[in-house]
Scaffold this motif. Structure first.
Motif, short mmCIF file in Angstrom:
data_model
loop_
_atom_site.label_atom_id
_atom_site.label_comp_id
_atom_site.label_asym_id
_atom_site.label_seq_id
_atom_site.Cartn_x
_atom_site.Cartn_y
_atom_site.Cartn_z
N LEU A 121 0.83 -1.21 0.00
CA LEU A 121 0.00 0.00 0.00
C LEU A 121 0.87 1.26 0.00
N CYS A 122 1.96 1.23 0.74
CA CYS A 122 2.87 2.39 0.74
C CYS A 122 3.48 2.59 -0.64
N GLY A 123 3.90 1.52 -1.28
CA GLY A 123 4.45 1.63 -2.62
C GLY A 123 3.42 2.11 -3.63
N PHE A 124 2.18 1.62 -3.50
CA PHE A 124 1.10 2.03 -4.39
C PHE A 124 0.82 3.52 -4.25
N THR A 125 0.70 3.99 -3.02
CA THR A 125 0.41 5.41 -2.81
C THR A 125 1.60 6.28 -3.20
N ALA A 126 2.82 5.78 -2.99
CA ALA A 126 4.00 6.53 -3.44
C ALA A 126 4.02 6.63 -4.97
N GLY A 127 3.59 5.57 -5.65
CA GLY A 127 3.49 5.60 -7.10
C GLY A 127 2.46 6.61 -7.58
N ILE A 128 1.34 6.69 -6.89
CA ILE A 128 0.32 7.70 -7.24
C ILE A 128 0.90 9.10 -7.05
N ALA A 129 1.59 9.31 -5.93
CA ALA A 129 2.20 10.61 -5.67
C ALA A 129 3.24 10.95 -6.74
N ALA A 130 4.01 9.95 -7.18
CA ALA A 130 5.01 10.18 -8.22
C ALA A 130 4.34 10.56 -9.54
N CYS A 131 3.24 9.91 -9.88
CA CYS A 131 2.53 10.26 -11.11
C CYS A 131 1.99 11.68 -11.04
N ILE A 132 1.46 12.06 -9.89
CA ILE A 132 0.95 13.43 -9.73
C ILE A 132 2.11 14.42 -9.83
N ASN A 133 3.24 14.09 -9.23
CA ASN A 133 4.42 14.96 -9.28
C ASN A 133 4.92 15.13 -10.71
N ILE A 134 4.93 14.04 -11.46
CA ILE A 134 5.36 14.11 -12.86
C ILE A 134 4.40 14.99 -13.66
N GLY A 135 3.10 14.83 -13.40
CA GLY A 135 2.12 15.65 -14.10
C GLY A 135 2.24 17.12 -13.75
N TYR A 136 2.59 17.41 -12.52
CA TYR A 136 2.69 18.79 -12.05
C TYR A 136 3.95 19.47 -12.57
N HIS A 137 5.07 18.77 -12.47
CA HIS A 137 6.35 19.36 -12.85
C HIS A 137 6.79 19.01 -14.28
N GLY A 138 6.21 17.99 -14.86
CA GLY A 138 6.57 17.61 -16.21
C GLY A 138 7.79 16.72 -16.29
N SER A 139 8.39 16.39 -15.16
CA SER A 139 9.55 15.51 -15.15
C SER A 139 9.73 14.94 -13.75
N ALA A 140 10.65 14.00 -13.64
CA ALA A 140 10.94 13.41 -12.33
C ALA A 140 12.41 13.04 -12.27
N ALA A 141 12.92 13.01 -11.06
CA ALA A 141 14.30 12.57 -10.83
C ALA A 141 14.30 11.63 -9.64
N SER A 142 15.33 10.83 -9.53
CA SER A 142 15.38 9.85 -8.44
C SER A 142 15.48 10.51 -7.07
#
Length: 164
Positions: free
Chosen positions: A60-81
């Protein structure tokens, strides 16, 4: 660009808060997870399957972190480790301010969200007041210490009430 509230992240926040509230208080599995957090030894003696429940927690933690990462990518347009690094203190502070116990077994999803809003207000207030950013962690750490102290005092008070 940051002049208004984006509806999709806000909708996800509300949906995940509602789901988390329901899951923790309205399902048997959620109550079992709270029991494990409250006293793992007692949960083991009560016959709860600890290992599968812990695996579920990490899933569940990994799932919710994945959702947060998708939202972050949508907001900023990119992601980094390294995205999200340095927020650990704020997350702990948000949970504690929101009513979660550092010793485990107590807390709500709504409390965590409200705690996050309070901590964000403090951190953003430091920026608005143009204070030195180095004080941000000191202030947030002080909030954690104060909330943990209040939590401990409340636990002691409850123990005294039960022993009467």
């Amino acid at each position: 660009d940051h002049e208004f509230i984006y509806p999709v992240p806000l909708a996800f926040l509300l949906l995940m808060t509602l789901w988390g509230s329901y899951f923790l208080s309205g399902t048997v599995t959620g109550r079992k997870l709270l029991a494990i957090g409250g006293n793992e030894t007692a949960a083991r003696y009560a016959g709860l399957p600890l290992e599968p429940l812990k695996v579920l927690t990490y899933l569940l933690c990994g799932f919710t972190a994945g959702i947060a990462a998708c939202i972050n990518i949508g907001y900023h347009g990119s992601a980094a480790s390294g995205d999200g690094a340095g927020y650990e203190l704020e997350v702990i502070a948000a949970a504690v301010v929101g009513g979660a116990s550092l010793s485990g077994g107590r807390g709500t999803a709504l409390g965590a969200v409200l705690g996050a809003l309070i901590i964000r207000l403090i951190v953003d207030g430091i920026v608005i007041l143009e204070l030195d950013q180095n004080y941000s962690q000191i202030i947030v750490g002080s909030v954690i210490v104060a909330a943990a102290t209040l939590d401990r005092l409340q636990q002691d008070w409850r123990a005294k009430q039960v022993s009467r």
